[in-house]
Scaffold this motif. Structure first.
Motif, mmCIF file in Angstrom:
data_model
loop_
_atom_site.group_PDB
_atom_site.id
_atom_site.type_symbol
_atom_site.label_atom_id
_atom_site.label_comp_id
_atom_site.label_asym_id
_atom_site.label_seq_id
_atom_site.Cartn_x
_atom_site.Cartn_y
_atom_site.Cartn_z
ATOM 1 N N ALA A 68 6.594 -7.506 5.722
ATOM 2 C CA ALA A 68 5.583 -6.667 5.046
ATOM 3 C C ALA A 68 4.187 -7.250 5.235
ATOM 4 N N LEU A 72 2.025 -4.486 7.871
ATOM 5 C CA LEU A 72 1.105 -3.537 7.222
ATOM 6 C C LEU A 72 -0.315 -3.613 7.793
ATOM 7 N N LEU A 84 9.078 0.697 4.171
ATOM 8 C CA LEU A 84 9.447 -0.692 3.887
ATOM 9 C C LEU A 84 10.848 -0.733 3.294
ATOM 10 N N ALA A 105 2.561 -3.731 -0.741
ATOM 11 C CA ALA A 105 2.459 -2.259 -0.671
ATOM 12 C C ALA A 105 1.192 -1.728 -1.352
ATOM 13 N N VAL A 112 1.954 2.736 3.752
ATOM 14 C CA VAL A 112 3.344 2.749 3.276
ATOM 15 C C VAL A 112 3.799 4.198 3.136
#
Ligand code: NAG
Ligand code: NAG
Length: 300
Positions: A68, A72, A84, A105, A112
């Motif tokens: 992550a 991202l 995710l 996130a 996301v």
């Protein structure tokens, strides 16, 4: 293109409906088995988008390889989006992946697309639908508002009622996996078998959900370009291309969203054992080779 005849179900789009969305499942390791970092993810997004036009990928475990954290910003730079994944099978993997999602996130809301808790956990018998729903709700409240949260599982678990608690209990998005290859189908029947699986899964979800169904995707499907034969399913580049043209392009044309499994070959992967006990090589499922070069055209 010759499409199989589909039963007319509630979800069946009109012929004028827009094409479904195309995405790719993406591994978090490089060809040599070491973790990917931001530049690797950027190169992945670019190759996928240039060749197929797709902008969305899914990953399976947000904390493993710090996925992550690195994917991202790569998505932000390249205009991509990510589903995710949280791996909830053990308490420690659940806690670590949830923490990564909760940390990253909210910083990358536009990148996301959604969050999945679990991949085929019902199929493996790890959880009941009720237990998995508890984890989906726990993740949803931990990550805050504005995120779609759901799961991915095998089509038959959505068809046979195992996942009903998720459908009625508030999962926002459900991904149904279906592999004609692992059902031992010959390539000539693979598209019909795939469509039939997905119609049964989506049809059951629609009938249980009533007027407010969750967002639906095919979560994984594909055909290997090399490796071992599984019953009547024979790998090969020509068959993989046939599967792309008929199954992937066919279901997109019906307005169904689909994640292809998977973007790039993963030569580091160990062999796995199929349901019938035979050993299978899972290193050649990519639409592209591990160096991101093409095997066949990934357009429709
Ligand atoms: C749950 O999943 C893990 C793999 O992620 C597996 O090792 C374990 O045996 C499973 N537990 C049950 C009860 O099936
Ligand atoms: C081909 O697929 C259809 C649809 O899933 C299935 O009913 C049929 O049994 C399959 N044919 C063979 C030979 O397996």
């Amino acid at each position: 293109m010759q499409l199989p005849i589909l039963p007319l179900l509630a979800f069946a789009p009109s012929l004028a409906a827009a094409s479904g969305m195309l995405g790719f499942a993406l591994g978090n390791k490089k060809a040599d088995g070491t973790c990917k970092f931001q530049p690797d993810w950027e190169a992945d997004f670019s190759a996928i988008n240039t060749d197929s036009g797709s902008k969305v990928v899914r990953i399976y475990a947000a904390s493993d390889c710090d996925t992550a954290k690195w994917i991202l910003p790569a998505a932000k730079k390249t205009g991509g989006q990510v589903i995710l994944g949280i791996w909830p099978d053990t308490d420690s993997s659940y806690a670590a992946d949830k923490a990564a999602v909760v940390q990253y996130a909210p910083q990358y809301k536009d990148q996301v697309y959604a969050i999945t808790v679990g991949s085929e956990t019902l199929y493996r018998g790890n959880f009941t639908g009720e237990t998995l729903l508890t984890k989906i709700k726990d993740t949803k409240s931990a990550v805050g508002s504005g995120f779609k949260v759901g799961t991915a599982d095998s089509w038959n678990k959505f068809m046979d009622g195992t996942a009903d608690a998720l459908i009625t209990g508030g999962a926002d998005i459900l991904l149904c996996n279906a592999f004609s290859y692992w059902q031992g189908q010959r390539i000539g029947n693979a598209t019909a078998s795939f469509f039939d699986d997905i119609m049964q899964a989506f049809g059951h979800i629609q009938s249980v959900a009533g007027s407010s169904p969750p967002e639906l995707w095919v979560g994984e499907t594909g055909w290997p370009s090399a490796g071992s034969t599984y019953q009547n399913a024979v790998p090969g580049v020509a068959s993989a291309k046939t599967y792309w043209d008929k199954a992937i392009c066919g279901i997109l044309a019906w307005g169904v969203n689909v994640f292809f499994f998977e973007a790039f070959d993963e030569p580091w992967k160990p062999v796995s054992v199929g349901q019938d006990g035979s050993v299978a090589d899972e290193t050649h499922w990519g639409a592209w080779n591990s160096d991101r070069s093409s095997k066949y055209a990934t357009t429709c």
